[in-house]
Design a protein around this motif. Structure first.
Motif, short mmCIF file in Angstrom:
data_model
loop_
_atom_site.label_atom_id
_atom_site.label_comp_id
_atom_site.label_asym_id
_atom_site.label_seq_id
_atom_site.Cartn_x
_atom_site.Cartn_y
_atom_site.Cartn_z
N LEU A 207 11.81 -13.51 -3.04
CA LEU A 207 10.50 -13.34 -3.39
C LEU A 207 10.23 -12.23 -2.69
N ASP A 208 10.40 -11.78 -1.65
CA ASP A 208 10.05 -10.66 -1.08
C ASP A 208 10.57 -9.31 -1.72
N ILE A 209 12.15 -9.74 -1.96
CA ILE A 209 12.69 -8.41 -2.35
C ILE A 209 12.29 -8.07 -3.78
N SER A 210 12.27 -9.12 -4.72
CA SER A 210 12.32 -9.11 -6.10
C SER A 210 10.74 -9.17 -6.58
N ALA A 211 9.96 -9.41 -5.93
CA ALA A 211 8.41 -9.61 -6.26
C ALA A 211 7.30 -9.19 -5.48
N ILE A 212 7.35 -9.38 -4.33
CA ILE A 212 6.54 -9.04 -3.46
C ILE A 212 6.73 -7.46 -2.93
N SER A 213 7.59 -6.99 -3.15
CA SER A 213 7.85 -5.51 -2.99
C SER A 213 7.28 -4.71 -4.10
N PHE A 214 6.97 -5.29 -5.22
CA PHE A 214 6.08 -4.76 -6.33
C PHE A 214 4.67 -4.77 -5.77
N HIS A 215 4.34 -5.66 -4.94
CA HIS A 215 2.77 -5.63 -4.75
C HIS A 215 2.76 -4.27 -3.56
N LYS A 216 3.55 -4.46 -2.54
CA LYS A 216 3.62 -3.74 -1.57
C LYS A 216 3.84 -2.09 -2.15
N MET A 217 4.36 -2.03 -3.05
CA MET A 217 4.46 -0.76 -3.61
C MET A 217 3.21 -0.23 -4.12
N LEU A 218 2.64 -1.17 -4.88
CA LEU A 218 1.51 -0.64 -5.49
C LEU A 218 0.11 -0.60 -4.64
N GLN A 219 0.05 -1.33 -3.38
CA GLN A 219 -0.76 -1.32 -2.63
C GLN A 219 -0.79 -0.08 -1.68
N VAL A 220 0.55 0.23 -1.39
CA VAL A 220 0.77 1.43 -0.45
C VAL A 220 0.40 2.72 -1.42
N ALA A 221 0.79 2.70 -2.76
CA ALA A 221 0.34 3.90 -3.43
C ALA A 221 -1.15 3.90 -3.89
N LYS A 222 -1.77 2.99 -3.71
CA LYS A 222 -3.26 2.88 -3.90
C LYS A 222 -4.10 3.41 -2.73
N LYS A 223 -3.34 2.97 -1.78
CA LYS A 223 -4.07 3.39 -0.50
C LYS A 223 -3.91 4.91 -0.08
N MET A 224 -2.77 5.45 -0.48
CA MET A 224 -2.45 6.71 -0.12
C MET A 224 -2.88 7.77 -1.22
N ASN A 225 -3.50 7.10 -2.56
CA ASN A 225 -3.82 7.73 -3.74
C ASN A 225 -2.85 8.45 -4.32
N ALA A 226 -1.59 7.97 -4.42
CA ALA A 226 -0.22 8.62 -4.69
C ALA A 226 -0.13 8.66 -6.05
N ILE A 227 -0.72 7.91 -7.07
CA ILE A 227 -0.39 7.88 -8.27
C ILE A 227 -1.69 8.37 -9.14
N ALA A 228 -1.46 9.63 -9.82
CA ALA A 228 -2.35 10.16 -10.45
C ALA A 228 -3.21 9.26 -11.66
N ASP A 229 -4.50 9.81 -11.83
CA ASP A 229 -5.32 8.98 -12.93
C ASP A 229 -4.49 8.98 -14.21
N TYR A 230 -4.25 7.78 -14.95
CA TYR A 230 -3.60 7.66 -16.01
C TYR A 230 -2.21 7.45 -16.04
N GLY A 231 -1.76 7.29 -14.66
CA GLY A 231 -0.26 7.17 -14.41
C GLY A 231 0.16 5.76 -15.02
N SER A 232 1.26 5.49 -14.96
CA SER A 232 2.08 4.29 -15.44
C SER A 232 3.04 3.95 -14.29
#
Length: 285
Positions: free
Chosen positions: A119-144
């Motif tokens: 679960l951690d590797i295959s799914a929760i990593s996705f949440h971690k990825m998104l949470q990190v990106a959002k906190k860092m404001n790393a993904i541009a508006d209208y990103g995908s």
């Protein structure tokens, strides 16, 4: 033929291992369509795999990272923004592994420590990825952001084991985070439910060759291969799909809408003929 769908865009591709990988195909096509990218995989995969050859071919940097580590993910996004010269426009999550599948533990005899890793590797990593990106404001508006899934998230498939649970969680994260990220930054998040594909990870699923044959017989358009999946991913990264988010998008030749196909029915009937005597009685081995 290039359409310049990603001209000027910056992306991160997680999970490319070798030429069989869907992520490998996506990386190649993203660059062909005008994007600049970075690649990321685990340090072990980087050492043991063939990703350096892809890096050389595409003239892009590889950033080793454990996708279950928040600290490693922070490095990936920070380094990627530095290398590429700005915020990230698209991300591919192509990560999945089950220790239980590798150890051939059946679903009714799971090792729960291994389930946690699945679960951690295959799914929760996705949440971690998104949470990190959002906190860092790393993904541009209208990103995908796109993650690769499979229909076993919604239906039972023999041999898919605890990966089915992981894919269910992955799709749920897509919807939950997609609402928040879309509302606040117009970032769209989707999963692509791909046909069974003989990648390195897929080959570990019990009866994968038979599953691929069955789905091919059931699908009116046949199975979608890795190259075709890459085409779909590029479309989802492009500006052509700016209002598509929180979706599980089936890329499976129509399999997900089928009950029974003629080809599958004919094969089903033949199987009975092979095990019946001249009077039509089933012969048991």
């Amino acid at each position: 033929m290039s359409y310049n769908l990603l001209k000027g865009k910056r992306g991160i591709i997680f999970g490319a291992l070798n030429e069989q990988s869907i992520a490998w195909k996506v990386a190649e096509l993203a660059v062909e369509e005008g994007a600049t990218i970075t690649l990321s995989n685990t340090p072990v995969a980087v050492r043991m795999g063939e990703i350096s050859a892809l890096s050389d071919k595409l003239n892009c940097e590889v950033i080793p990272a454990d996708a279950t580590s928040v600290e490693d993910l922070e490095v990936v996004f920070q380094r990627s923004m530095e290398i590429l010269g700005g915020k990230i426009d698209f991300v591919l999550h192509s990560i999945g592994m089950s220790p239980n599948v590798r150890k051939k533990n059946t679903y009714d005899n799971l090792d729960y420590n291994m389930l946690g890793k699945t679960l951690d590797i295959s799914a929760i990593s996705f949440h971690k990825m998104l949470q990190v990106a959002k906190k860092m404001n790393a993904i541009a508006d209208y990103g995908s952001v796109v993650a690769l899934s499979y229909i076993a998230a919604q239906r039972t498939f023999f041999g898919y084991n605890d990966m089915a649970d992981a894919k269910s969680l992955l799709e749920s994260i897509c919807r939950s985070f997609g609402y928040i990220y879309g509302r606040e930054h117009n970032v769209r998040i989707n999963t692509i439910s791909q046909s069974p594909t003989m990648t390195t990870a897929g080959s570990g699923v019990k009866g994968m060759d038979k599953l691929m044959d069955f789905s091919n017989r059931m699908s009116p358009l046949g199975n979608a291969d890795a190259d075709e999946c890459a085409n779909y991913c590029i479309t989802m990264f492009s500006d052509l799909t700016r209002k598509v988010t929180m979706q599980t998008l089936f890329h499976d030749g129509g399999f997900s809408s089928m009950g029974m196909s003629l080809r599958a029915m004919v094969q089903y009937e033949k199987s009975f003929e092979e095990y019946c005597d001249e009077n039509g009685n089933i012969i048991y081995g």
